[in-house]
Design an enzyme around this catalytic site. Structure first.
Site, PDB file in Angstrom:
ATOM      1  CG  LEU A   1       0.779   0.534   5.059  1.00  0.00           C
ATOM      2  CD1 LEU A   1       0.446  -0.956   5.065  1.00  0.00           C
ATOM      3  CD2 LEU A   1       0.770   1.106   6.465  1.00  0.00           C
TER       4      LEU A   1
ATOM      5  CE1 TYR B   1       5.433 -22.147  -6.760  1.00  0.00           C
ATOM      6  CE2 TYR B   1       3.702 -23.107  -5.421  1.00  0.00           C
ATOM      7  CZ  TYR B   1       4.986 -22.608  -5.540  1.00  0.00           C
ATOM      8  OH  TYR B   1       5.817 -22.587  -4.443  1.00  0.00           O
TER       9      TYR B   1
ATOM     10  CE  LYS C   1      -3.958  -0.179   0.618  1.00  0.00           C
ATOM     11  NZ  LYS C   1      -4.966  -0.143  -0.445  1.00  0.00           N
TER      12      LYS C   1
ATOM     13  CG  ASP D   1       4.541 -19.030 -10.393  1.00  0.00           C
ATOM     14  OD1 ASP D   1       4.860 -18.527 -11.488  1.00  0.00           O
ATOM     15  OD2 ASP D   1       5.369 -19.307  -9.499  1.00  0.00           O
TER      16      ASP D   1
ATOM     17  CD  GLN E   1      -2.427  -1.807  -4.325  1.00  0.00           C
ATOM     18  OE1 GLN E   1      -3.576  -1.401  -4.385  1.00  0.00           O
ATOM     19  NE2 GLN E   1      -1.407  -0.998  -4.498  1.00  0.00           N
TER      20      GLN E   1
ATOM     21  CB  THR F   1       5.091 -16.149   2.902  1.00  0.00           C
ATOM     22  OG1 THR F   1       4.586 -17.365   3.476  1.00  0.00           O
ATOM     23  CG2 THR F   1       6.193 -15.615   3.796  1.00  0.00           C
ATOM     24  CG  LEU F   2       2.427 -10.610   3.386  1.00  0.00           C
ATOM     25  CD1 LEU F   2       1.558  -9.722   4.276  1.00  0.00           C
ATOM     26  CD2 LEU F   2       2.260 -10.247   1.929  1.00  0.00           C
ATOM     27  CD  GLU F   3       9.999 -11.916   0.426  1.00  0.00           C
ATOM     28  OE1 GLU F   3      10.338 -13.020  -0.019  1.00  0.00           O
ATOM     29  OE2 GLU F   3      10.107 -10.862  -0.234  1.00  0.00           O
TER      30      GLU F   3
END
Length: 191
Positions: free
Chosen positions: A105, A163, A102, A120, A149, A128-130
């Site tokens: 942020l 995948y 975003k 994929d 998003q 999973t967010l880094e």
């Protein structure tokens, strides 16, 4: 071609793109807002070894933490953690997703991915967010806050091997919480 809100709604209605849970107010002009789940993986800075060997399983270098319902998790300046989307995403064989942060942020130094912004065709699971805080001050994270998003792009033709297909080495299909790297598995397989 990036899908518009109209086409995203059509693909969701057909069951080709699945986002659960989904509030219709989260559909933006060319993307869908996603939210932060309460499960995090936080690196234990005090553990030995004091480096990451990409050929080794490093599960013991992180520990799970949960964000409480009404209390924030404090992401310190310069800190990196793994988090997960509240939403589970499922894509068909002819659509890829692009995960982005975003802008509001990003303007305070919170980045939601380093390299894992591509989803994929054939993917299903929570992303999973880094999360990285590149600001000089800590940033608060709240359970269920809008964190990013996802936009969707139609392929020129359906993928021959989506995948999770046999032989691709897909490591994260079906994940339900933040998942630590499985890169080390690449060293144990012949390509």
């Amino acid at each position: 071609m990036v899908l518009s809100d109209h086409t995203i709604k059509e693909e969701i209605a057909k069951g080709r793109i699945v986002i659960e849970p989904l509030n219709s107010g989260c559909i933006q002009p060319a993307s869908v807002d996603i939210h932060l789940d309460n499960k995090l993986l936080v690196f234990k800075n005090w553990r030995k070894p004091f480096y990451i060997d990409v050929k080794q399983n490093i599960d013991d270098l992180s520990e799970p933490v949960e964000i409480e319902e009404d209390k924030p998790f404090l992401l310190n300046a310069g800190e990196f953690i793994l988090a997960s989307t509240l939403e589970s995403i499922t894509l068909p064989d002819d659509i890829v997703g692009r995960l982005e942060g975003k802008s509001s942020l990003g303007r305070i130094g919170l980045l939601i991915h380093s390299t894992a912004g591509y989803v994929d065709p054939g993917w299903h699971g929570h992303l999973t967010l880094e999360l990285s805080n590149v600001a000089k001050l800590p940033v608060t994270l709240y359970y269920k806050m809008a964190i990013g998003q996802i936009s969707f792009i139609r392929l020129t033709s359906p993928a021959e091997r989506v995948y999770g297909s046999s032989g691709l080495g897909s490591k994260y299909q079906g994940q339900t919480e933040p998942t630590a790297t499985r890169y080390y598995e690449s060293f144990n397989k012949e390509r």
